[in-house]
Design an enzyme around this catalytic site. Structure first.
Site, PDB file in Angstrom:
ATOM      1  N   ASP A 225     -15.398   1.696   7.300  1.00  0.00           N
ATOM      2  CA  ASP A 225     -14.419   2.698   6.869  1.00  0.00           C
ATOM      3  C   ASP A 225     -15.010   3.611   5.796  1.00  0.00           C
ATOM      4  O   ASP A 225     -14.839   4.830   5.853  1.00  0.00           O
ATOM      5  CB  ASP A 225     -13.147   2.026   6.333  1.00  0.00           C
ATOM      6  CG  ASP A 225     -12.217   3.070   5.720  1.00  0.00           C
ATOM      7  OD1 ASP A 225     -11.770   3.956   6.473  1.00  0.00           O
ATOM      8  OD2 ASP A 225     -12.008   3.041   4.498  1.00  0.00           O
TER       9      ASP A 225
ATOM     10  N   HIS B 136       0.848  -1.195   0.000  1.00  0.00           N
ATOM     11  CA  HIS B 136       0.000   0.000   0.000  1.00  0.00           C
ATOM     12  C   HIS B 136       0.880   1.240   0.000  1.00  0.00           C
ATOM     13  O   HIS B 136       1.804   1.347   0.795  1.00  0.00           O
ATOM     14  CB  HIS B 136      -0.896   0.030   1.242  1.00  0.00           C
ATOM     15  CG  HIS B 136      -1.772   1.238   1.271  1.00  0.00           C
ATOM     16  ND1 HIS B 136      -2.966   1.299   0.591  1.00  0.00           N
ATOM     17  CD2 HIS B 136      -1.617   2.442   1.856  1.00  0.00           C
ATOM     18  CE1 HIS B 136      -3.502   2.499   0.761  1.00  0.00           C
ATOM     19  NE2 HIS B 136      -2.703   3.213   1.532  1.00  0.00           N
TER      20      HIS B 136
ATOM     21  N   SER C  24      -7.999   3.661   9.076  1.00  0.00           N
ATOM     22  CA  SER C  24      -8.741   3.568   7.819  1.00  0.00           C
ATOM     23  C   SER C  24      -7.969   2.714   6.810  1.00  0.00           C
ATOM     24  O   SER C  24      -8.512   1.779   6.204  1.00  0.00           O
ATOM     25  CB  SER C  24      -8.958   4.996   7.284  1.00  0.00           C
ATOM     26  OG  SER C  24      -9.351   4.986   5.942  1.00  0.00           O
TER      27      SER C  24
ATOM     28  N   LYS D 233      -8.643  -1.806   5.842  1.00  0.00           N
ATOM     29  CA  LYS D 233      -8.857  -2.375   4.502  1.00  0.00           C
ATOM     30  C   LYS D 233      -7.788  -3.421   4.182  1.00  0.00           C
ATOM     31  O   LYS D 233      -8.065  -4.439   3.571  1.00  0.00           O
ATOM     32  CB  LYS D 233      -8.850  -1.246   3.463  1.00  0.00           C
ATOM     33  CG  LYS D 233     -10.099  -0.362   3.600  1.00  0.00           C
ATOM     34  CD  LYS D 233     -10.072   0.840   2.693  1.00  0.00           C
ATOM     35  CE  LYS D 233      -9.198   1.940   3.225  1.00  0.00           C
ATOM     36  NZ  LYS D 233      -9.490   3.284   2.774  1.00  0.00           N
TER      37      LYS D 233
ATOM     38  N   ARG E 135     -15.946  11.931   7.575  1.00  0.00           N
ATOM     39  CA  ARG E 135     -14.711  12.703   7.834  1.00  0.00           C
ATOM     40  C   ARG E 135     -14.496  13.745   6.752  1.00  0.00           C
ATOM     41  O   ARG E 135     -14.108  14.880   7.029  1.00  0.00           O
ATOM     42  CB  ARG E 135     -13.506  11.748   7.894  1.00  0.00           C
ATOM     43  CG  ARG E 135     -13.481  10.904   9.169  1.00  0.00           C
ATOM     44  CD  ARG E 135     -12.450   9.794   9.064  1.00  0.00           C
ATOM     45  NE  ARG E 135     -11.113  10.295   8.839  1.00  0.00           N
ATOM     46  CZ  ARG E 135     -10.135   9.609   8.237  1.00  0.00           C
ATOM     47  NH1 ARG E 135     -10.358   8.382   7.794  1.00  0.00           N
ATOM     48  NH2 ARG E 135      -8.950  10.132   8.078  1.00  0.00           N
TER      49      ARG E 135
HETATM   50  N1  URA Z   1      -6.544   6.930   2.689  1.00  0.00           N
HETATM   51  C1  URA Z   1      -7.424   6.143   3.348  1.00  0.00           C
HETATM   52  O1  URA Z   1      -7.719   5.051   2.932  1.00  0.00           O
HETATM   53  N2  URA Z   1      -7.949   6.633   4.489  1.00  0.00           N
HETATM   54  C2  URA Z   1      -7.643   7.843   5.004  1.00  0.00           C
HETATM   55  O2  URA Z   1      -8.147   8.189   6.040  1.00  0.00           O
HETATM   56  C3  URA Z   1      -6.741   8.644   4.305  1.00  0.00           C
HETATM   57  C4  URA Z   1      -6.196   8.151   3.130  1.00  0.00           C
END
Ligand code: URA
Length: 433
Positions: A161, A82, A183, A187, A168
């Site tokens: 999320d 990631h 967050s 995932k 947010r």
């Molecule tokens: N990318 C994400 O997946 N979540 C966040 O909160 C910020 C960037």
């Protein structure tokens, strides 16, 4: 006083919440028992007061528990990567096939671009027909058959999320290390790989503008991953200037293909080799970084990485002929070269300006859901430290004939700063956890 108000007030006043209490808030929100305004107040309290490592892990676990968690254990070690995103970051397109070509399974769920940060899914869609909406069954079958999948996240993974991120975004509560870390990691954990390589980008073209906050985010994500039993490490890498030369979806696919053919830009090659080697070590396919690097370099040189990209494209419905003949990628209507007014060295190249220019050209989205043009973007001809002769091009801009094209050209020219004397190249890798 209601229970939810008591939890909000405790966080507002700098107190700690237990894992059960955090779970109550997240589950209550997902079940629509807690309204947006109360969760927003809680999120703002977290932005202002923070969360410790235990709270952050508990928040992540409750988001993972809001949906499915893929079980990939039958495949043995499966790796994922990631990047927190930036301008010109097409590393996944290079690394996923390279690692899979070394016999390690790569299961990756990617996202779309937003703002000046590009997204792997958009880039992959520049390969005509490439599907990014695989079902879980298709995901597992492809991982079994060819050892690599790069697709969009299925809706049943960490649904909390998605809901919380929407809130947010609308309440000024995105910039918080525990919220960002949980967050991202929720995932990753739900997607089922047991080893993850993280790349936190640092600089003007990144979410994290300075090394101190980037390091804090990296630490938080590594701690969450390890607490969840994953093998996890993190690179901190430069995003003050774009990565590689190409910025824009089809242009980046073209550059990724060139890289797998052994003709990639030095920084992209370096990062891909580093990330790929880490992933092999995480998967226990190599004992040392030196051994892993030798294998990744072999996959670059013998064409097996390129062959794996061809296989990946075909498996997901894409026109694999593009991989052997990138001239089949859709091209912009027109290109225009920006030429140096005098001979000099590139002193500075602002990734944020290049990113904003690419959005103006139509390559990125100002807001979620906006359509994009896969063909447009910029191919830089020089990076920081490079010398450009008077009259030579320092950028080639691929234009779609949009009203903002002129502003984009000006923005690209403005991203460059010049020096009459030699300039040092930028360091790419800034840290490692
Ligand atoms: N990318 C994400 O997946 N979540 C966040 O909160 C910020 C960037």
């Amino acid at each position: 006083m209601s229970r939810v108000v008591e939890l909000i007030e405790r966080k507002r006043d700098g107190g700690r919440l237990s894992a059960d209490e955090i779970g109550e808030l997240i589950q209550g929100y997902v079940r629509h028992e807690i309204p947006d305004y109360q969760l927003s107040a809680f999120l703002m309290a977290v932005v202002l007061r923070g969360m410790d490592a235990r709270e952050t892990s508990a928040l992540t676990s409750s988001m993972v528990a809001s949906g499915e968690r893929l079980d990939l254990s039958r495949f043995g070690r499966v790796v994922d990567k990631h990047s927190t995103g930036g301008v010109g970051d097409k590393t996944t397109l290079v690394v996923a096939p390279l690692v899979a070509a070394c016999g390690v399974r790569v299961a990756k769920m990617s996202g779309r671009g937003l703002g000046f940060s590009g997204g792997t899914l958009d880039k992959l869609e520049a390969i005509p027909g490439y599907r990014v909406d695989l079902s879980t069954t298709e995901f597992l079958a492809q991982l079994e058959r060819i050892g690599v999948v790069v697709t969009g996240q299925t809706a049943d993974l960490a649904p909390a999320d998605g809901l919380i991120y929407g809130l947010r975004d609308a309440t000024g509560t995105v910039p918080s290390i525990p919220l960002i870390a949980s967050s991202i990691m929720s995932k990753k954990i739900a997607a089922g790989a047991n080893a993850v390589l993280l790349d936190v980008k640092v600089g003007r073209g990144a979410f994290m503008k300075d090394l101190r906050t980037a390091r804090a985010l990296a630490r938080a994500m590594v701690a969450i991953g390890r607490a969840a039993g994953l093998v996890v490490s993190c690179e901190l890498t430069d995003m003050d200037q774009p990565l590689g030369f190409a910025v824009g979806n089809a242009l980046e696919v073209d550059e990724a293909i060139a890289t797998l053919r052994g003709q990639g830009p030095a920084d992209l090659v370096k990062l891909s080799v580093l990330a790929g080697s880490q992933m092999l070590v995480h998967a226990r396919a190599a004992r040392t970084m030196a051994a892993a690097e030798a294998r990744i370099r072999r996959a670059l040189e013998d064409g097996s990485g390129l062959a794996k990209l061809r296989e990946l494209a075909a498996a997901q419905g894409g026109d694999a002929r593009v991989i052997d003949d990138p001239s089949r990628l859709a091209r912009a209507k027109r290109t225009e070269a920006l030429r140096a007014a005098r001979t000099g060295y590139v002193k500075d190249l602002a990734a944020d300006k290049i990113g904003i220019a690419s959005v103006l050209l139509g390559a990125g989205r100002a807001k979620k859901g906006d359509p994009i043009d896969l063909t447009v973007g910029v191919v830089l001809r020089a990076k920081v430290g490079d010398r450009v002769e008077r009259g030579e091009p320092y950028a080639e801009v691929h234009l779609g004939g949009r009203p903002d094209d002129t502003a984009a050209l000006a923005m690209i020219a403005d991203a460059f700063r010049w020096s009459g004397t030699r300039v040092l190249r930028r360091r790419l890798v800034l840290g490692h956890l």
